[in-house]
Scaffold this active site. Structure first.
Site, PDB file in Angstrom:
ATOM      1  N   ASP A   1      45.795   3.562  73.111  1.00 25.85           N
ATOM      2  CA  ASP A   1      46.382   2.358  72.309  1.00 25.85           C
ATOM      3  C   ASP A   1      46.486   1.101  73.113  1.00 25.85           C
ATOM      4  OD1 ASP A   1      46.705   2.987  69.710  1.00 25.85           O
ATOM      5  OD2 ASP A   1      48.623   3.864  70.078  1.00 25.85           O
TER       6      ASP A   1
ATOM      7  N   THR B   1      52.963  -1.799  56.898  1.00 28.64           N
ATOM      8  CA  THR B   1      52.615  -0.460  56.735  1.00 28.64           C
ATOM      9  C   THR B   1      51.097  -0.632  57.673  1.00 28.64           C
ATOM     10  OG1 THR B   1      51.431  -0.428  54.843  1.00 28.64           O
ATOM     11  CG2 THR B   1      53.632   0.080  54.722  1.00 28.64           C
ATOM     12  N   ALA B   2      50.735   0.591  57.970  1.00 30.45           N
ATOM     13  CA  ALA B   2      49.404   0.548  58.730  1.00 30.45           C
ATOM     14  C   ALA B   2      48.368   0.423  57.546  1.00 30.45           C
ATOM     15  CB  ALA B   2      49.276   1.901  59.363  1.00 30.45           C
ATOM     16  N   GLN B   3      48.557   0.786  56.259  1.00 36.58           N
ATOM     17  CA  GLN B   3      47.584   0.647  55.423  1.00 36.58           C
ATOM     18  C   GLN B   3      47.394  -0.910  54.882  1.00 36.58           C
ATOM     19  OE1 GLN B   3      49.872   3.280  55.287  1.00 36.58           O
ATOM     20  NE2 GLN B   3      48.253   4.571  56.194  1.00 36.58           N
TER      21      GLN B   3
ATOM     22  N   MET C   1      50.198  -5.822  56.771  1.00 37.88           N
ATOM     23  CA  MET C   1      50.825  -7.169  56.542  1.00 37.88           C
ATOM     24  C   MET C   1      52.397  -6.940  55.912  1.00 37.88           C
ATOM     25  SD  MET C   1      49.465  -8.161  52.600  1.00 37.88           S
ATOM     26  CE  MET C   1      48.144  -8.132  53.096  1.00 37.88           C
TER      27      MET C   1
ATOM     28  N   ASP D   1      52.723   7.333  70.192  1.00 39.06           N
ATOM     29  CA  ASP D   1      54.230   7.632  70.161  1.00 39.06           C
ATOM     30  C   ASP D   1      54.786   7.478  68.882  1.00 39.06           C
ATOM     31  OD1 ASP D   1      53.855   4.957  69.646  1.00 39.06           O
ATOM     32  OD2 ASP D   1      55.253   4.087  71.265  1.00 39.06           O
TER      33      ASP D   1
END
Length: 680
Positions: free
Chosen positions: A308, A376-378, A381, A516
């Site tokens: 990352d 959220t990662a999806q 925003m 993590d």
């Protein structure tokens, strides 16, 4: 990395001191390992142990001279004990750490929250998964868990050896806490995630003591090779009396056993268990808990390393540094929208946006009817829904889609503004209100010092580095070029990480991954080496096969070196063991046949004084070389980046040639000493 290196040196010195203090228990452990159920796990040393019993019985039966027979028996017994001692020493290195970990979990109590709203004080071992407990300043965390409320500075020295406190906070990827660590400030509520007896400390204790250590694939393969070699030489030695009778040579059983022990690869057979355990111990000295020896060894064969960007390549402390508007939007309107969208954002970036907006004059608070939208990662925003408008901030493409879905139009100047910000290495964060894009927030991060040199070192080892980031393509390219990675994945989602790992593995490569967060768990589980941060979520720690107690994502660079060092150490000692067997052949074979077959005297190139002296000298060397190599097996062969061919050539020159020369010299010296003090 400097702190880690210092920690490794300190723990290494403590381990050596512990071994010295516990020499007696270690020796007792070596004797206890003479039990048949243990010896059968190591076929080579089991044959030596069986040979010891055989020579003792043969001597008692009078089949050989008492002096020679008991001398051979004693040397063989010492050989077995030295092999067991090597394993016991390696195991003892983890006992001091295990003892301190046990102390960390003793007499823990918990303040469990009751459904009625009260509290109940109970013993920590009575807690169940899902219980909520309160921990305040100067109290110990009673069990593994996730912080669900509050933040606190925590002293994890009992686990990591690091005295500096760390910050743990609810709702972030640094919410995991470990039972036995101490809260230094504030108040937190923790949800218990581990059942009694299955906590992180319990598993760690079992691992460092070696009770759950499984052999690695290479170790298993080498063990099979040694077993086959041992069986082959056993058959050869059994047939020698028949061959000897055909040429008029009588070979007594004690001499046959001595010949067998010198033929089979006893050196590597005695050191093999210690090498495997030492690999895990070296990882532990670097404050990395390897859940198996396989994880350490596979790290040495890694072809691709996925990292990352945030927290690994950069310091991960992105701060808002500027607000830039588009198409004549009022700067005050952009600051106000950015402030409102970030008031409920718990991330460091969100807090920095609020701070910068207020410093520049925005002071509005959110109305009571506000509904905050979490990131959220999806969706990529976050924001807030107010009674009269909707405000969002997020990645460029996600915000463009949001505005279009609301019936708005993306302003023409947005692309140029985003490119300008990204070209400086900063991350652009777009802010929108309903159908209108207001402007861009610039989030700046800094590349870690020396990271480019570390990647260059990995490249020399044949490891390709891939940076993973949620940044847009331009920002990712800028950071990747500055950091010196070989490839990058921009605007990455959790599915993208998993897909990249599977694609690399499908092409036959071994992949390592650092993570993590809970969203990293699938990738950590899929990777051949998954390094989870101790500060991360429980899901990440469960998914990975290594846990970095220092929570330093760059630690995987050191783990790759430790893995390669373990592979090289086993290869070097195997080469040395097989090479010095060649020298021992020239000591024993003339002793067996030279008297009856004068032409065999030509093989006595070492000019040993007598058959009995030759046998004893070879056996003594065979026994002494094992403890002589124990420090090398535990410390590991010095490693420097090189290609596989260069490493192989170096092994052959140093340990191959050395494995032939050292026994010639040592056996001759031992023979001269025996001749001087014994009537052989």
């Amino acid at each position: 990395m400097h702190r880690s290196a210092h920690s490794a040196e300190t723990q290494g010195a403590q381990a050596e001191a512990a071994v010295a203090r516990h020499c007696g228990p270690t020796l007792r452990s070596a004797i206890a390992k003479l039990a048949p159920q243990h010896m059968v796990k190591n076929p080579v040393m089991a044959v030596v142990w069986l040979g010891t019993l055989t020579t003792a019985l043969a001597t008692l039966a009078g089949w050989t001279s008492a002096g020679f027979g008991w001398a051979v028996t004693a040397i063989l017994l010492v050989t077995v004990l030295f092999g067991n001692y090597a394993e016991a020493v390696a195991e003892s290195r983890g006992r001091g750490q295990a003892a301190s970990l046990r102390r960390a979990r003793q007499d823990l109590v918990a303040r469990r929250l009751l459904p009625s709203g009260g509290e109940q004080t109970i013993a920590a071992n009575e807690l169940k998964q899902g219980d909520l407990v309160v921990v305040e300043s100067e109290q110990l965390v009673p069990a593994d868990g996730e912080i669900v409320e509050g933040l606190a500075a925590i002293n994890e020295a009992a686990v990591t050896g690091e005295s500096a406190p760390v910050l743990r906070e609810a709702g972030t990827d640094r919410s995991g806490v470990i039972g036995g660590t101490k809260v230094l400030s504030d108040r937190i509520v923790v949800r218990v995630t581990a059942e009694p007896g299955n906590s992180f400390l319990d598993r760690m204790i079992a691992l460092v003591e070696g009770s759950n250590r499984q052999k690695t694939p290479n170790e298993v393969a080498l063990g099979i090779l040694l077993a086959v070699m041992t069986l082959t030489f056993l058959i050869v030695v059994i047939t020698l009396p028949v061959i000897g009778a055909a040429v008029g040579v009588h070979i007594n059983i004690v001499l046959l056993v001595a010949l067998l022990v010198c033929l089979i690869p006893t050196t590597i057979g005695g050191l093999l268990p210690a090498i495997g355990i030492a690999g895990m111990n070296r990882a532990l000295q670097a404050n990395v808990l390897a859940k198996s020896g396989k994880a350490v060894e596979v790290a040495g064969d890694v072809d691709v390393l996925l990292l990352d960007k945030t927290g690994t390549i950069t310091y991960g402390d992105r701060q808002a540094t500027a607000f830039q508007t588009v198409n004549g939007v009022s700067p005050a309107l952009l600051r106000e929208a950015a402030l409102l969208a970030s008031l409920a954002d718990p991330t460091p970036e969100g807090k920095s946006i609020v701070k910068l907006a207020r410093e520049q004059g925005a002071h509005q608070g959110a109305p009571a009817q506000s509904a905050f939208i979490e990131f959220t990662a999806q969706t990529r925003m976050s924001g807030v829904d107010l009674p009269d408008r909707r405000i969002r901030k997020g990645a460029v493409d996600a915000m463009e889609q949001f505005v279009k879905s609301q019936g708005g139009i993306v302003p023409a100047g947005l692309g140029a503004l985003v490119r300008d910000i990204a070209s400086t290495g900063a991350t652009p964060l777009v802010v929108a209100q309903d159908q209108q894009i207001l402007g861009v927030i610039a989030l700046s991060d800094v590349i870690k010092h020396g990271i480019k040199e570390r990647f260059s070192r990995l490249r020399e080892m044949g490891v390709r580095t891939v940076m993973i980031t949620g940044d847009n393509e331009l920002t990712a390219a800028s950071i990747a070029a500055e950091a010196g990675v070989d490839d990058y994945i921009a605007q990455a989602r959790p599915e993208d990480k998993l897909a990249r790992i599977r694609a690399e593995q499908a092409e036959g490569r071994l992949v390592a991954m650092v993570g993590d967060g809970t969203n990293d768990a699938p990738a950590l589980a899929q990777a051949d080496v998954g390094l989870a941060m101790n500060s991360g979520t429980q899901a990440a720690k469960e998914a990975g096969n290594m846990v970095d107690l220092d929570s330093d994502p760059a630690k995987l660079l050191a783990i790759v070196e430790i893995g390669k060092q373990q592979l090289i150490t086993r290869g070097a000692l195997t080469t040395f063991s097989l090479a010095n067997d060649v020298s021992k052949y020239f000591a024993i074979l003339p002793a067996v046949f030279a008297a009856a077959i004068p032409s065999m005297e030509a093989l006595n190139v070492m000019q040993l004084s007598s058959p009995a002296s030759a046998v004893l000298a070879a056996l003594i060397f065979n026994a002494l070389i094992i403890p002589a190599l124990i420090p090398l097996a535990l410390r590991g062969v010095h490693f420097k980046p090189a290609t596989a061919n260069q490493l192989l050539l170096g092994n052959m020159l140093v340990y191959g040639v050395g494995g032939v020369v050292v026994p010639f010299v040592a056996i001759k010296l031992i023979d001269m000493g025996l001749t001087a003090v014994l009537p052989l």
